[in-house]
Design a protein around this motif. Structure first.
Motif, short mmCIF file in Angstrom:
data_model
loop_
_atom_site.label_atom_id
_atom_site.label_comp_id
_atom_site.label_asym_id
_atom_site.label_seq_id
_atom_site.Cartn_x
_atom_site.Cartn_y
_atom_site.Cartn_z
N GLN A 52 -3.09 -15.55 -9.00
CA GLN A 52 -1.17 -14.88 -9.16
C GLN A 52 -0.57 -14.11 -8.43
OE1 GLN A 52 0.66 -16.61 -11.60
NE2 GLN A 52 -0.99 -17.15 -13.48
N THR A 53 -1.62 -13.50 -7.60
CA THR A 53 -1.17 -13.19 -6.25
C THR A 53 0.20 -13.82 -5.24
OG1 THR A 53 -2.68 -13.29 -4.64
CG2 THR A 53 -2.72 -11.45 -5.87
N ASP A 63 1.90 -15.76 -6.77
CA ASP A 63 3.52 -15.89 -7.73
C ASP A 63 4.92 -14.71 -7.31
OD1 ASP A 63 3.27 -18.12 -8.20
OD2 ASP A 63 1.74 -18.08 -9.85
N ILE A 64 3.89 -13.22 -7.04
CA ILE A 64 4.58 -12.16 -6.78
C ILE A 64 4.69 -11.40 -5.67
CG2 ILE A 64 3.74 -12.05 -9.73
CD1 ILE A 64 1.93 -9.62 -8.33
N THR A 107 7.82 -10.60 -4.83
CA THR A 107 8.39 -8.82 -5.26
C THR A 107 7.96 -7.82 -3.74
OG1 THR A 107 7.22 -9.54 -6.63
CG2 THR A 107 7.86 -7.36 -7.17
N HIS A 119 6.79 -2.64 -10.36
CA HIS A 119 7.24 -3.42 -10.92
C HIS A 119 5.77 -5.52 -10.82
CE1 HIS A 119 10.21 -7.16 -13.08
NE2 HIS A 119 9.44 -8.03 -12.02
N ALA A 120 5.24 -5.37 -9.38
CA ALA A 120 4.69 -6.52 -9.69
C ALA A 120 3.81 -5.99 -10.29
CB ALA A 120 3.81 -6.52 -7.82
N ALA A 126 3.71 -4.25 -12.60
CA ALA A 126 3.09 -5.13 -14.53
C ALA A 126 3.52 -6.49 -14.60
CB ALA A 126 4.59 -4.06 -14.71
N GLN A 127 4.12 -7.59 -13.53
CA GLN A 127 4.30 -8.70 -13.71
C GLN A 127 3.38 -9.60 -13.50
OE1 GLN A 127 6.63 -9.73 -10.66
NE2 GLN A 127 7.18 -12.36 -11.44
N ILE A 128 1.90 -9.11 -12.31
CA ILE A 128 0.50 -9.81 -12.33
C ILE A 128 -0.24 -9.74 -14.24
CG2 ILE A 128 -0.82 -7.75 -11.79
CD1 ILE A 128 -2.01 -9.84 -9.99
N GLU A 149 0.88 -9.55 -16.85
CA GLU A 149 1.77 -10.43 -17.39
C GLU A 149 1.32 -11.44 -17.68
OE1 GLU A 149 6.54 -11.44 -18.52
OE2 GLU A 149 6.25 -9.42 -18.15
N LEU A 150 1.33 -12.13 -16.49
CA LEU A 150 1.34 -13.36 -15.81
C LEU A 150 -0.05 -13.70 -16.10
CD1 LEU A 150 3.32 -13.40 -12.65
CD2 LEU A 150 3.60 -15.14 -14.36
#
Length: 142
Positions: free
Chosen positions: A103-104, A106-107, A110, A115-116, A118-120, A122-123
């Motif tokens: 997933q890195t 995809d983010i 950022t 935020h990154a 939290a996003q990782i 969530e993903l």
């Protein structure tokens, strides 16, 4: 752009990156640092500092993906992350696994490392699945 450090006990970080290269090819924004019995905690601190310096080049932030909370990699990373003088900013997440590593990609664009982080999470959460018998046979077709 966010850069990443995978920090683990033993060779797990290196193994995750090697596996990631099998799937994605080169992961230029991801580096590994491993705590070994030979180097010990002080050796890990030195290795982490050198890896962080390299990962910080041209980065808006560095996201450290640790194997577990409260272990040496986590503690060392948090010392840096919570230092108000650390630049670029550093965020720390525990529970690194193979889907999280992938997933890195995809983010990484950022700009806010928190935020990154939290996003990782969530993903990655939807990839944590318990196997259960299927009602019908699955095909191998994708």
């Amino acid at each position: 752009m966010i850069h990443f450090i995978v920090a683990t006990h033993g060779p797990l970080a290196d193994a995750l990156l090697a596996s990631g290269r099998m799937v994605y090819g080169d992961l230029p924004c991801v580096q590994a640092v491993c705590l070994t019995e030979q180097a010990g905690i002080e050796g890990f601190r030195r290795d982490f500092a050198a890896t962080l310096q390299a990962a910080s080049a041209n980065a808006d932030g560095v996201l450290v993906l640790c194997d577990m909370q409260s272990g040496t990699p986590w503690n060392v990373a948090c010392e840096v992350a919570f230092n108000p003088h650390t630049q670029p900013p550093v965020a720390v997440v525990a529970g690194v696994n193979f889907p999280m590593l992938l997933q890195t990609d995809d983010i990484m664009m950022t700009r806010d490392v928190h935020h990154a982080a939290a996003q990782i999470i969530e993903l990655t959460l939807p990839t944590l699945i318990q196997a259960k018998p299927a009602d019908s046979a699955q095909t191998d077709d994708f």
